[in-house]
Design a protein around this motif. Structure first.
Motif, PDB file in Angstrom:
ATOM      1  N   LYS A   1      19.196  17.531  12.811  1.00  0.00           N
ATOM      2  CA  LYS A   1      20.350  16.693  13.174  1.00  0.00           C
ATOM      3  C   LYS A   1      21.492  17.501  13.777  1.00  0.00           C
ATOM      4  O   LYS A   1      22.666  17.224  13.531  1.00  0.00           O
ATOM      5  CB  LYS A   1      20.828  15.890  11.958  1.00  0.00           C
ATOM      6  N   ILE A   2      21.162  18.554  14.537  1.00  0.00           N
ATOM      7  CA  ILE A   2      22.166  19.297  15.275  1.00  0.00           C
ATOM      8  C   ILE A   2      21.758  19.339  16.743  1.00  0.00           C
ATOM      9  O   ILE A   2      20.592  19.121  17.079  1.00  0.00           O
ATOM     10  CB  ILE A   2      22.375  20.726  14.724  1.00  0.00           C
ATOM     11  N   SER A   3      22.707  19.618  17.601  1.00  0.00           N
ATOM     12  CA  SER A   3      22.435  19.599  19.038  1.00  0.00           C
ATOM     13  C   SER A   3      21.548  20.774  19.443  1.00  0.00           C
ATOM     14  O   SER A   3      21.432  21.763  18.721  1.00  0.00           O
ATOM     15  CB  SER A   3      23.756  19.675  19.803  1.00  0.00           C
TER      16      SER A   3
ATOM     17  N   ASP B   1      23.551  23.904  19.526  1.00  0.00           N
ATOM     18  CA  ASP B   1      23.741  24.546  18.219  1.00  0.00           C
ATOM     19  C   ASP B   1      22.452  25.226  17.753  1.00  0.00           C
ATOM     20  O   ASP B   1      22.493  26.287  17.125  1.00  0.00           O
ATOM     21  CB  ASP B   1      24.199  23.517  17.177  1.00  0.00           C
ATOM     22  N   LYS B   2      21.303  24.613  18.052  1.00  0.00           N
ATOM     23  CA  LYS B   2      20.030  25.249  17.695  1.00  0.00           C
ATOM     24  C   LYS B   2      19.868  26.576  18.440  1.00  0.00           C
ATOM     25  O   LYS B   2      19.427  27.570  17.858  1.00  0.00           O
ATOM     26  CB  LYS B   2      18.853  24.323  18.025  1.00  0.00           C
TER      27      LYS B   2
ATOM     28  N   ASN C   1      22.872  24.666   7.356  1.00  0.00           N
ATOM     29  CA  ASN C   1      22.521  23.263   7.545  1.00  0.00           C
ATOM     30  C   ASN C   1      21.862  22.733   6.266  1.00  0.00           C
ATOM     31  O   ASN C   1      22.377  22.914   5.176  1.00  0.00           O
ATOM     32  CB  ASN C   1      21.641  23.139   8.806  1.00  0.00           C
TER      33      ASN C   1
ATOM     34  N   SER D   1      27.276  24.695  10.646  1.00  0.00           N
ATOM     35  CA  SER D   1      25.837  24.532  10.900  1.00  0.00           C
ATOM     36  C   SER D   1      25.346  23.140  10.547  1.00  0.00           C
ATOM     37  O   SER D   1      24.209  22.783  10.827  1.00  0.00           O
ATOM     38  CB  SER D   1      25.026  25.589  10.139  1.00  0.00           C
ATOM     39  N   GLY D   2      26.232  22.320   9.927  1.00  0.00           N
ATOM     40  CA  GLY D   2      25.887  20.924   9.671  1.00  0.00           C
ATOM     41  C   GLY D   2      25.481  20.607   8.246  1.00  0.00           C
ATOM     42  O   GLY D   2      25.248  21.483   7.424  1.00  0.00           O
ATOM     43  N   ARG D   3      25.462  19.325   7.952  1.00  0.00           N
ATOM     44  CA  ARG D   3      24.947  18.704   6.735  1.00  0.00           C
ATOM     45  C   ARG D   3      25.373  19.395   5.436  1.00  0.00           C
ATOM     46  O   ARG D   3      26.555  19.573   5.175  1.00  0.00           O
ATOM     47  CB  ARG D   3      23.423  18.575   6.860  1.00  0.00           C
TER      48      ARG D   3
ATOM     49  N   ASP E   1      27.899  22.303   5.581  1.00  0.00           N
ATOM     50  CA  ASP E   1      29.273  21.903   5.898  1.00  0.00           C
ATOM     51  C   ASP E   1      29.953  21.240   4.704  1.00  0.00           C
ATOM     52  O   ASP E   1      31.162  21.412   4.491  1.00  0.00           O
ATOM     53  CB  ASP E   1      29.280  20.964   7.106  1.00  0.00           C
ATOM     54  N   LYS E   2      29.196  20.477   3.916  1.00  0.00           N
ATOM     55  CA  LYS E   2      29.776  19.868   2.714  1.00  0.00           C
ATOM     56  C   LYS E   2      30.190  20.938   1.704  1.00  0.00           C
ATOM     57  O   LYS E   2      31.233  20.839   1.064  1.00  0.00           O
ATOM     58  CB  LYS E   2      28.784  18.886   2.087  1.00  0.00           C
TER      59      LYS E   2
END
Length: 244
Positions: free
Chosen positions: A50-52, A55-56, A169, A194-196, A199-200
């Motif tokens: 679920k990253i662009s 970003d990958k 991520n 890095s996401g998900r 990031d939380k």
């Protein structure tokens, strides 16, 4: 525990594989794999979903330019989930690209991976990443069953030497992985941006809790966040300090 065997992948690289059934056999399993010598250990948890694509590509470059070269320089063992996806694929490809020699150990639940000559009952079973040097197959048929094993194996590899977890991520299973890392009193570097899950956790370290599972993890004092878009030298320095 079963005797170690060898897998040869389509890229003509080989890996040593052992299947274990009890934590009490981990020391013997590592001996069979030739991994007796204590090494600083880097555990990689998370993913790259679920990253662009941009970003990958940034993550791939991070593995090629920072994480894999640093693992080689420090002579560490790297341990991850071992399947051919996400950050496990990135570290495997990076290791081969820079012609590194550090051991790269995948830890996977037996029922979640595809093996030659073994029929899988799991429709979601995945291929093993073909640039890893070793695999330890553990009991279980569900994703996440490998989580406590990965942490224990990291501790066995280090044998008292420094070890650190990098969190990139990741989804639901990453919460388990980070909790296991904290349980083992292993510090974790969280890649913010890095996401998900990563990031939380990074937000919770700044006092912005969006998931209650982060509260106890942050309270451990073992989590440290760094922006993945910062100078790569900063990340390399942080990892190096923790593993030296």
């Amino acid at each position: 525990m079963e005797n170690a065997s060898t897998l040869t992948f389509k890229n003509n690289l080989t890996a040593h594989v052992v299947q274990v059934h009890s934590p009490t056999t981990l020391t013997a399993a590592l001996h069979q794999l030739g991994l007796d010598q204590p090494r600083p250990t880097l555990a990689l948890v998370g993913g790259a979903s679920k990253i662009s694509e941009s970003d990958k590509n940034d993550l791939r470059r991070l593995f090629i330019e920072v994480i894999a070269p640093l693992a080689e320089q420090l002579g560490v063992a790297v341990v991850d989930g071992g399947t051919d996806a996400g950050i496990m694929q990135f570290i495997g490809q990076a290791r081969t690209r820079i012609c590194a020699t550090f051991p790269l150990i995948g830890v996977a639940a037996m029922g979640t991976v595809l093996l030659p000559g073994v029929k899988s009952v799991n429709a979601d079973a995945a291929m093993l990443e073909p640039n890893h040097t070793h695999f330890i197959l553990v009991p279980g048929c569900n994703w996440g069953d490998e989580s406590p094993w990965l942490s224990q194996i990291g501790s066995h590899l280090a044998k008292g030497l420094p070890s650190v977890t990098i969190v990139i991520n990741g989804g639901e299973i990453t919460w388990q992985d980070v909790a296991q890392s904290v349980k083992a009193r292993r510090p974790a570097i969280v890649l913010a941006g890095s996401g998900r899950t990563a990031d939380k956790l990074a937000a919770a370290l700044q006092g912005e809790v969006t998931d209650e599972r982060a509260i106890d993890l942050v309270a451990s004092g073992l989590l440290h966040a760094i922006d993945m878009n910062k100078d790569a030298a900063v990340l390399a320095s942080m990892i190096g300090q923790m593993l030296s």
